[in-house]
Design a protein around this motif. Structure first.
Motif, PDB file in Angstrom:
ATOM      1  N   LEU A  87     -33.796  -2.555  17.993  1.00 52.09           N
ATOM      2  CA  LEU A  87     -34.074  -2.556  16.216  1.00 52.09           C
ATOM      3  C   LEU A  87     -33.343  -3.999  16.208  1.00 52.09           C
ATOM      4  CD1 LEU A  87     -31.183   0.454  14.870  1.00 52.09           C
ATOM      5  CD2 LEU A  87     -33.597   0.078  14.458  1.00 52.09           C
ATOM      6  N   ILE A  88     -33.214  -4.574  17.031  1.00 54.00           N
ATOM      7  CA  ILE A  88     -33.292  -6.030  16.018  1.00 54.00           C
ATOM      8  C   ILE A  88     -34.425  -6.947  16.349  1.00 54.00           C
ATOM      9  CG2 ILE A  88     -31.828  -8.798  16.264  1.00 54.00           C
ATOM     10  CD1 ILE A  88     -29.585  -6.229  15.225  1.00 54.00           C
ATOM     11  N   ILE A  89     -34.501  -6.969  17.609  1.00 56.95           N
ATOM     12  CA  ILE A  89     -35.717  -7.671  17.407  1.00 56.95           C
ATOM     13  C   ILE A  89     -37.022  -7.076  17.248  1.00 56.95           C
ATOM     14  CG2 ILE A  89     -37.699  -7.679  19.694  1.00 56.95           C
ATOM     15  CD1 ILE A  89     -35.155  -8.279  22.164  1.00 56.95           C
ATOM     16  N   MET A  90     -37.302  -5.666  16.834  1.00 60.17           N
ATOM     17  CA  MET A  90     -37.723  -4.888  15.681  1.00 60.17           C
ATOM     18  C   MET A  90     -37.862  -5.576  14.433  1.00 60.17           C
ATOM     19  SD  MET A  90     -38.493  -1.003  14.771  1.00 60.17           S
ATOM     20  CE  MET A  90     -37.657  -0.994  14.258  1.00 60.17           C
ATOM     21  N   LEU A  91     -36.945  -6.040  14.178  1.00 55.93           N
ATOM     22  CA  LEU A  91     -36.900  -6.345  12.483  1.00 55.93           C
ATOM     23  C   LEU A  91     -36.836  -7.648  12.582  1.00 55.93           C
ATOM     24  CD1 LEU A  91     -33.002  -4.921  11.309  1.00 55.93           C
ATOM     25  CD2 LEU A  91     -35.402  -3.516  11.340  1.00 55.93           C
ATOM     26  N   GLY A  92     -36.522  -8.356  13.259  1.00 62.22           N
ATOM     27  CA  GLY A  92     -37.266  -9.395  13.401  1.00 62.22           C
ATOM     28  C   GLY A  92     -39.169 -10.082  13.362  1.00 62.22           C
ATOM     29  N   LEU A  93     -39.321  -9.137  14.460  1.00 61.31           N
ATOM     30  CA  LEU A  93     -40.705  -9.262  14.768  1.00 61.31           C
ATOM     31  C   LEU A  93     -41.306  -8.720  14.060  1.00 61.31           C
ATOM     32  CD1 LEU A  93     -41.550  -7.274  18.053  1.00 61.31           C
ATOM     33  CD2 LEU A  93     -41.662 -10.114  17.299  1.00 61.31           C
ATOM     34  N   ILE A  94     -41.088  -7.507  12.377  1.00 57.65           N
ATOM     35  CA  ILE A  94     -40.997  -6.688  11.573  1.00 57.65           C
ATOM     36  C   ILE A  94     -41.562  -8.237  10.676  1.00 57.65           C
ATOM     37  CG2 ILE A  94     -40.792  -5.782   9.209  1.00 57.65           C
ATOM     38  CD1 ILE A  94     -40.554  -3.542  11.498  1.00 57.65           C
ATOM     39  N   MET A 134     -29.720   0.595   0.865  1.00 55.48           N
ATOM     40  CA  MET A 134     -31.112  -0.223   1.173  1.00 55.48           C
ATOM     41  C   MET A 134     -31.486   0.583   0.099  1.00 55.48           C
ATOM     42  SD  MET A 134     -32.908  -0.225   4.407  1.00 55.48           S
ATOM     43  CE  MET A 134     -32.602   1.061   5.156  1.00 55.48           C
ATOM     44  N   CYS A 135     -31.145   1.344  -1.185  1.00 56.54           N
ATOM     45  CA  CYS A 135     -31.846   1.957  -1.829  1.00 56.54           C
ATOM     46  C   CYS A 135     -30.974   0.895  -3.695  1.00 56.54           C
ATOM     47  CB  CYS A 135     -31.583   2.749  -2.304  1.00 56.54           C
ATOM     48  SG  CYS A 135     -32.700   3.911  -1.064  1.00 56.54           S
ATOM     49  N   LEU A 136     -30.101   1.202  -2.951  1.00 57.69           N
ATOM     50  CA  LEU A 136     -29.855   0.180  -3.885  1.00 57.69           C
ATOM     51  C   LEU A 136     -29.966  -0.976  -4.569  1.00 57.69           C
ATOM     52  CD1 LEU A 136     -27.111   0.125  -6.147  1.00 57.69           C
ATOM     53  CD2 LEU A 136     -25.602  -1.767  -3.988  1.00 57.69           C
ATOM     54  N   LEU A 179     -17.781  -8.382   9.378  1.00 54.33           N
ATOM     55  CA  LEU A 179     -17.893  -8.092   7.361  1.00 54.33           C
ATOM     56  C   LEU A 179     -18.488  -9.650   6.894  1.00 54.33           C
ATOM     57  CD1 LEU A 179     -17.431  -6.021   5.730  1.00 54.33           C
ATOM     58  CD2 LEU A 179     -14.828  -6.905   5.423  1.00 54.33           C
ATOM     59  N   ILE A 180     -17.930 -10.854   8.001  1.00 51.58           N
ATOM     60  CA  ILE A 180     -18.223 -11.573   6.979  1.00 51.58           C
ATOM     61  C   ILE A 180     -19.790 -11.895   7.321  1.00 51.58           C
ATOM     62  CG2 ILE A 180     -17.892 -14.722   7.538  1.00 51.58           C
ATOM     63  CD1 ILE A 180     -15.115 -14.017   8.008  1.00 51.58           C
ATOM     64  N   ILE A 181     -20.250 -11.557   8.643  1.00 44.94           N
ATOM     65  CA  ILE A 181     -21.661 -12.399   8.277  1.00 44.94           C
ATOM     66  C   ILE A 181     -22.556 -10.788   7.862  1.00 44.94           C
ATOM     67  CG2 ILE A 181     -23.612 -11.369   9.982  1.00 44.94           C
ATOM     68  CD1 ILE A 181     -21.757 -11.679  11.949  1.00 44.94           C
ATOM     69  N   SER A 182     -22.150  -9.289   7.705  1.00 43.61           N
ATOM     70  CA  SER A 182     -23.015  -8.927   7.064  1.00 43.61           C
ATOM     71  C   SER A 182     -23.109  -9.427   5.543  1.00 43.61           C
ATOM     72  CB  SER A 182     -22.377  -7.615   6.483  1.00 43.61           C
ATOM     73  OG  SER A 182     -22.241  -6.695   7.844  1.00 43.61           O
ATOM     74  N   VAL A 183     -21.416 -10.279   5.269  1.00 43.71           N
ATOM     75  CA  VAL A 183     -21.488 -10.499   3.295  1.00 43.71           C
ATOM     76  C   VAL A 183     -22.099 -11.214   3.130  1.00 43.71           C
ATOM     77  CG1 VAL A 183     -20.114 -11.106   1.262  1.00 43.71           C
ATOM     78  CG2 VAL A 183     -18.958  -8.900   3.121  1.00 43.71           C
ATOM     79  N   VAL A 218     -29.837  -3.922   6.851  1.00 45.73           N
ATOM     80  CA  VAL A 218     -29.370  -2.468   8.083  1.00 45.73           C
ATOM     81  C   VAL A 218     -29.226  -4.183   9.250  1.00 45.73           C
ATOM     82  CG1 VAL A 218     -30.917  -1.933  10.043  1.00 45.73           C
ATOM     83  CG2 VAL A 218     -31.300  -2.098   7.729  1.00 45.73           C
ATOM     84  N   MET A 219     -29.254  -4.693   9.586  1.00 40.51           N
ATOM     85  CA  MET A 219     -28.558  -5.551  10.796  1.00 40.51           C
ATOM     86  C   MET A 219     -26.823  -5.367  10.354  1.00 40.51           C
ATOM     87  SD  MET A 219     -30.953  -8.802  11.479  1.00 40.51           S
ATOM     88  CE  MET A 219     -32.232  -8.955  11.989  1.00 40.51           C
ATOM     89  N   SER A 220     -26.405  -5.659   9.481  1.00 39.66           N
ATOM     90  CA  SER A 220     -25.180  -6.203   8.544  1.00 39.66           C
ATOM     91  C   SER A 220     -24.640  -5.094   9.475  1.00 39.66           C
ATOM     92  CB  SER A 220     -24.550  -6.663   7.960  1.00 39.66           C
ATOM     93  OG  SER A 220     -25.344  -5.617   6.699  1.00 39.66           O
ATOM     94  N   GLY A 221     -25.426  -3.545   9.278  1.00 44.01           N
ATOM     95  CA  GLY A 221     -24.925  -1.911   8.696  1.00 44.01           C
ATOM     96  C   GLY A 221     -24.822  -2.238  11.304  1.00 44.01           C
ATOM     97  N   VAL A 222     -25.671  -2.775  11.458  1.00 44.16           N
ATOM     98  CA  VAL A 222     -25.369  -2.743  13.117  1.00 44.16           C
ATOM     99  C   VAL A 222     -24.265  -3.340  13.647  1.00 44.16           C
ATOM    100  CG1 VAL A 222     -26.725  -3.435  15.339  1.00 44.16           C
ATOM    101  CG2 VAL A 222     -28.214  -2.315  13.483  1.00 44.16           C
ATOM    102  N   ALA A 223     -24.203  -4.678  12.922  1.00 41.34           N
ATOM    103  CA  ALA A 223     -23.170  -5.538  13.490  1.00 41.34           C
ATOM    104  C   ALA A 223     -21.635  -4.681  13.219  1.00 41.34           C
ATOM    105  CB  ALA A 223     -23.330  -6.589  12.480  1.00 41.34           C
ATOM    106  N   MET A 224     -21.631  -4.347  12.019  1.00 39.35           N
ATOM    107  CA  MET A 224     -20.368  -3.222  11.613  1.00 39.35           C
ATOM    108  C   MET A 224     -20.083  -1.871  12.492  1.00 39.35           C
ATOM    109  SD  MET A 224     -18.459  -4.472   9.171  1.00 39.35           S
ATOM    110  CE  MET A 224     -17.069  -3.646   8.748  1.00 39.35           C
ATOM    111  N   ALA A 225     -21.355  -1.085  12.418  1.00 40.34           N
ATOM    112  CA  ALA A 225     -21.165  -0.525  13.400  1.00 40.34           C
ATOM    113  C   ALA A 225     -20.543  -0.581  15.075  1.00 40.34           C
ATOM    114  CB  ALA A 225     -22.050   0.244  13.719  1.00 40.34           C
ATOM    115  N   LEU A 226     -20.970  -1.293  15.100  1.00 38.21           N
ATOM    116  CA  LEU A 226     -20.565  -2.064  17.121  1.00 38.21           C
ATOM    117  C   LEU A 226     -19.497  -2.646  17.159  1.00 38.21           C
ATOM    118  CD1 LEU A 226     -23.550  -4.823  17.392  1.00 38.21           C
ATOM    119  CD2 LEU A 226     -22.598  -2.134  19.015  1.00 38.21           C
TER     120      LEU A 226
END
Ligand SMILES: Nc1ncnc2c1ncn2[C@@H]1O[C@H](COP(=O)(O)OP(=O)(O)OP(=O)(O)O)[C@@H](O)[C@H]1O
Ligand SMILES: [Mg+2]
Lengths: 819, 227
Positions: free
Chosen positions: A472-479, A403-405, A24-28, A263-271
């Motif tokens: 996903l994480i590597i892809m986001l970084g590469l993008i 993301m839309c928000l 949560l802290i990472i996300s926020v 997106v990353m924070s979503g992944v972190a939260m899901a994990l």
């Protein structure tokens, strides 16, 4: 203390809640820091551009400013200043010179500074005042043309002024093409005594405004309906189109970065939620056998999550704030101006990201948790029905909404969502085949290679999921890396160091050779000479423009004003033919203006050139790269149509600071030639680009660090199984070197494949982003294909080994007992 | 009042769906267990003993038939009510202990009382752990305790809510003889001292014989052993 909180304290001790809190802290904090930082950059760009406008907002008018407008601005608490600009003759000694005079109020400029000097042709220093009454500041060129120096007297109309300073730059008029005569500034209070403004004179009045955003917006809303023909509301970013463009792209990038952070924070939260739920399944089942009712459990979890959210959001916001302060202070040395304070109101973005990702990832899993049958304590297979698809669907929809928000639009989120879905599919297919292959290649478990590769298939589903997260994480970084490097390369290419920064106008054909000689002697680079004739489009396909656009507003740029027309046999530098034949006997139109006016090949334009009418068909359409700073034209006519009109010529040159003084001195031989200096604007753009590049690198670094944290969390989430397995292997006699080797192989393979798949995904996404979001050319990024697998192998092995180091150190006995 | 009926089961059947089709584990079971009785359920592995115990404790919902606890319908209630009734009447001891790994021994024992909002939870838990001989292990975590010690904590936890009925599924299954005997002694002591009804699944014939009654589970039917 209630049961909830006692349970919670005990959970904190066990570290399970801490993982959730960390996510949560990472996300926020990531979303907050990036959001705040973007806000500050935006404010800063606005301020820098405001310096070019000399104000936050400006109303330009061909007639005097109505007093109502001043009163309203004062009522709203806005600062206001005024400038009146006009062309007039200035006299000194026996010389006279047409010059461009601005009369300004004492508090002008509201933003930025005058640049003045006390020596002729000096480079200038910032000066925080405007001319006092009775004073005039003259440009060095004007001074040399009139042969005057500081302390001398010049006449403007009926009034006399004493020269007080040499004017290097008037912040408010640096891009105005209207002002190509040498300049002078006087105080507005002296204007009346000159008596130069008589009815019918060509005068430009400006009302400059500065103040808070809200009040400015309020004022804009109030004043725009009252604007008449010849009156304009101007904002800083409209000013130089190129600045607007550059900033626009940078904002797109930062927005993209922010979206990826979401997106990353979503992944972190899901994990973290998945881990939390997994660890609590048995606990809930046991509590149920002890008589805990679903109602009570729901209450407990809702309370726990609420406390968690409040704590996580507060800590996250604080860390986010701190992080953006650090980014800003790191950047401070590189910024020419101080970054404005971030707006507190942006904090809600981080908090709501945390809330939404908690709602979409945590709550559905928690509901499953609460539904667990107490029978599980007797029958471990009597778990809950796996409504996983539904859970992920909620997560997806939630992320999309966030993301839309965040981006205030649908394009970017849609691209990202499609990309993530595609990647998931790719990961499932490729991952499954590779794991299966690895399995069939390794029978028996004697070497680390075999154990490592075999375990990939053995824990197929968790490993596929892990592969997806890594990818996903590597892809986001590469993008981000890809977008960043092409963006920066684009900018640098757009504005080369020695892009032309001066234009010469009003050059007669007889003067060309002479000027060529002089500039060659000074070693100054010069573009070709273009003949220039003024003309106005009056009709399209024989319908007059007035008929087509009875209202002033909405009139395309091509019809709106008198245009500079030229002829040329060859396409100029930076021009590219889109369709038609450039050498045909017809008009060549620039693509964007043609689009705006809805023109295509074959349409006929009627042009009024000094009273004579020519009608010609459009025979070619071109694109123009305005960034080359060469003289460029919307309309190019055939030579035959223009050659009988008196033309004057235009060229652009690059003049370095060292060349400026000799150049201006030389040019005073040609008093009729107008010189337009756009160097300040260019420098401003280059500064902004430099800052943006730095800012973008830092944001990238931040996001990648957050990504590494998520990777770590993801490895940790499978740690229990790995610990158990490692301990078992060691109980069975494996040396820890073997266990380490097996782990290394497993993580290395996961890293390699996720890096490869990520490169495929990133390249595809970049294509979509370049084409749809950044509106630039699509390009291939070989670097990503190297970087992806490399980062994958190195980073993931390192993180994997780091996270599972306990597997290797702790005595196996202890591990087995704990499980 | 003489013995009242603690558990009454009529026509209990239970069918589960597995990937090989429907499987009827319990095929019409009728029985009554009186208050303070100790009952052993024996039978071969896979015969459905744990399933029956789970249903009696309301951990799962049976397919048809009825279960009453102290004359109140139990199996037909919703999960909310069943959980409340569990908290009120039932205690459970498992073969694999099922202590919460993140809680200390004493905290595990405090749980049932805490769930009821009992303020004296800690004091009572201490007394119970004292009774099972673990007063020196209060703040140990389950993974710091031996199997026998863990089961003693589990028993203390089961009695913490002062249940009227205690279910035990092979409570000694994971323990050596010495520890097993200790556990059994504890169970029967508490059964006698508090008048708790004891329903126990076991493979151990000697243990079964110590109970007032023995019920044999076989092919989904329950028969009284009248040896
Ligand atoms: N939810 C379920 N789905 C499928 N089969 C089940 C389910 N629950 C129980 N079974 C099956 O029902 C049978 C009875 O299970 P149960 O656990 O009650 O046996 P048991 O008598 O306790 O055996 P043991 O002495 O080995 O513990 C077993 O064959 C088991 O596989
Ligand atoms: Mg059993």
């Amino acid at each position: 203390m209630s049961f909830t909180f006692r349970l919670m304290l005990r959970d904190i001790r066990s570290g399970d809640l801490v993982t959730l809190l960390m996510a949560l802290i990472i996300s926020v904090s990531t979303v907050t820091s990036i959001g705040l930082f973007i806000d500050r950059l935006q404010l800063s760009f606005e301020q820098e551009s405001a310096n070019l406008l000399a104000a936050d907002r400006l109303i330009r008018s061909d007639e005097g400013i109505s007093n109502d407008w001043r009163v309203k601005a004062q009522d709203l608490g806005l600062q206001l200043a005024e400038r009146t600009s006009f062309s007039t003759m200035m006299f000194a000694n026996d010389a006279l010179q047409l010059s461009q005079v601005s009369a300004v109020t004492d508090n002008y400029p509201l933003k930025g500074n005058f640049l003045v000097d006390d020596t002729l042709f000096g480079t200038g220093f910032a000066f925080n005042e405007s001319p006092k009454t009775g004073e005039v500041w003259v440009s060095s060129r004007l001074a040399s043309l009139l042969n005057i120096k500081i302390g001398d007297i010049v006449e403007v109309g009926d009034a006399e002024f004493s020269v007080a300073k040499y004017l290097v730059r008037d912040p408010g008029s640096s891009t105005s093409a209207f002002a190509i005569s040498p300049r002078a500034v006087i105080n507005l209070a002296d204007l009346a005594s000159t008596n130069v403004i008589i009815p019918g004179s060509r005068v430009r009045y400006s009302l400059l405004l500065a103040g808070a955003r809200d009040e400015l917006a309020q004022y804009e809303e109030w004043v725009t309906p009252q604007l008449k023909e010849g009156q304009r509301w101007r904002t800083p970013t409209q000013q130089g189109e190129r600045i607007g463009d550059t900033i626009g792209r940078a904002e797109s990038f930062l927005l993209l970065a922010g979206t990826l952070a979401v997106v990353m924070s979503g992944v972190a939260m899901a994990l973290a939620s998945a881990r939390f739920v997994k660890r609590h399944l048995m606990q809930v089942a046991i509590l149920k056998t002890l008589g805990a009712t679903p109602k009570l459990l729901t209450k407990v979890f809702v309370q726990q999550l609420s406390v968690l959210f409040v704590a996580g959001a507060l800590i996250g916001l604080a860390i986010g704030w701190g992080m953006q302060e650090i980014i800003a202070s790191l950047l401070a040395g590189l910024m020419s101006t101080e970054l404005p304070e971030p707006s507190i109101s942006r904090l809600w973005l981080g908090a709501s990201t945390g809330l939404v990702s908690m709602l979409v990832f945590c709550i559905p899993l928690m509901l499953r948790l609460i539904k667990i049958s107490p029978l599980s304590v007797l029958q471990p297979n009597a778990r809950i029905e796996q409504n996983t698809l539904f859970v992920y669907l909620i997560g997806f929809v939630g992320m999309y909404g966030l993301m839309c928000l965040y981006t205030n639009g649908f394009l970017l989120p849609s691209i990202m969502t499609v990309a993530i879905l595609g990647i998931s599919l790719l990961v499932a297919v490729i991952g499954w085949s590779i794991f299966k292959l690895g399995r069939s290649l390794t029978s028996g478990a004697t070497s680390g290679w075999q154990i490592g590769l075999a375990s990939l298939y053995r824990r197929l589903v968790p490993n596929l999921f892990q592969l997806l997260v890594f990818t996903l994480i590597i892809m986001l970084g590469l993008i981000l890396v890809g977008v960043k490097s092409s963006l920066i390369a684009d900018w640098q290419q757009q504005l080369p160091e020695n892009a032309p920064n001066h234009y010469l106008f009003n050059v007669q054909s007889t003067q060309i050779d002479q000027i060529n000689n002089e500039t060659d002697n000074l070693n100054i680079e010069r573009s070709d000479w273009y003949p220039m004739v003024r003309g106005r489009v009056t009709a399209v396909n024989e319908t007059s423009v007035q008929e087509l656009y009875p209202e002033e507003r909405g009139e395309p740029e091509l019809y709106e004003r008198e245009l500079n027309l030229t002829w040329s046999d060859t396409l100029g530098q930076g021009n590219e033919l889109v369709s038609g034949d450039f050498n045909a006997e017809g008009l060549s139109v620039e693509q964007d203006v043609a689009k705006e006016a809805n023109l295509s090949l074959g349409d006929e334009l009627t042009i009024n050139i000094g009273g004579n009418i020519v009608t010609l068909p459009i025979t070619s359409i071109r694109t123009v790269d305005w960034g080359t700073m060469q003289p460029n034209f919307y309309l190019i006519l055939p030579k035959s149509a223009l050659q009988n009109y008196p033309a004057n010529f235009v060229s652009s040159l690059f003049i370095s600071e060292a060349d400026a003084q000799p150049f201006y001195k030389t040019m005073s031989q040609f008093p009729t030639v107008s010189i337009l200096n756009v160097g300040d604007v260019l420098k401003q753009i280059q500064t902004i680009i430099g800052q943006l590049s730095q800012a973008i690198q830092l944001v990238l670094f931040c996001i990648l660090s957050a990504g590494a944290l998520v990777l770590l969390a993801s490895v940790r989430s499978t740690l229990e199984e790995r610990l158990e397995e490692g301990a078992l292997l060691r109980v069975l006699g494996a040396r820890s070197a073997l266990v380490r080797q097996a782990l290394l192989i497993e993580f290395g393979a996961l890293g390699l494949f996720s890096g490869l798949i990520a490169a495929i995904g990133a390249e595809t996404c970049l294509y979509g982003l370049q084409v749809f979001v950044f509106n630039s050319e699509a390009s291939f990024h070989p670097l990503l294909w190297l970087l992806g697998p490399l980062i994958g192998v190195c980073v993931i092995s390192a993180i994997g080994i780091f996270a599972s180091r306990t597997v290797l150190k702790v005595p196996p006995m202890l591990l087995l007992r704990g499980l | 009042m003489a013995n009242s009926t603690a558990i009454k089961v009529t026509n209990l059947t239970h069918t589960v769906t597995s990937n090989t089709g429907n499987l009827t584990i319990l095929k019409g079971i009728n029985m009554e267990i009186q208050e303070s009785e100790s009952v052993a359920i024996v039978g071969s592995s896979g015969s459905g003993k744990s399933t029956l115990l789970g249903l009696l404790a309301g951990l799962d919902v049976n397919t048809s038939g009825d279960i009453f606890l102290y004359d109140q319908p139990f199996s037909s209630q919703n999960e909310e009510t069943r959980a409340l009734m569990r908290g009120q009447y039932v205690g459970f001891v498992f073969q694999s202990f099922h202590l919460l790994p993140s809680l200390q021994a004493i905290e595990n024992v405090m749980l049932p009382a805490e769930l009821k909002g009992d303020k004296d939870a800690r004091k009572k838990a201490k007394e119970l752990l004292d009774k099972v001989g673990l007063s020196h292990r209060l703040t140990h975590y389950p993974n710091q305790l031996s199997g026998g010690e863990q089961q003693r904590v589990a028993i203390a936890r089961a009695f913490a809510s002062q249940p009227k009925i205690l279910f035990a599924d092979e409570p000694t299954g994971n323990l050596d003889e010495e520890n097993g005997n200790l556990i059994i002694k504890l169970l029967f002591d508490l059964n006698r001292s508090q008048g708790t009804t004891l329903v126990m699944v076991t493979h151990d014939n000697d243990l079964a014989k110590m109970c007032d009654r023995q019920l044999i589970m076989s092919a989904g039917h329950l028969t009284e052993n009248k040896l």
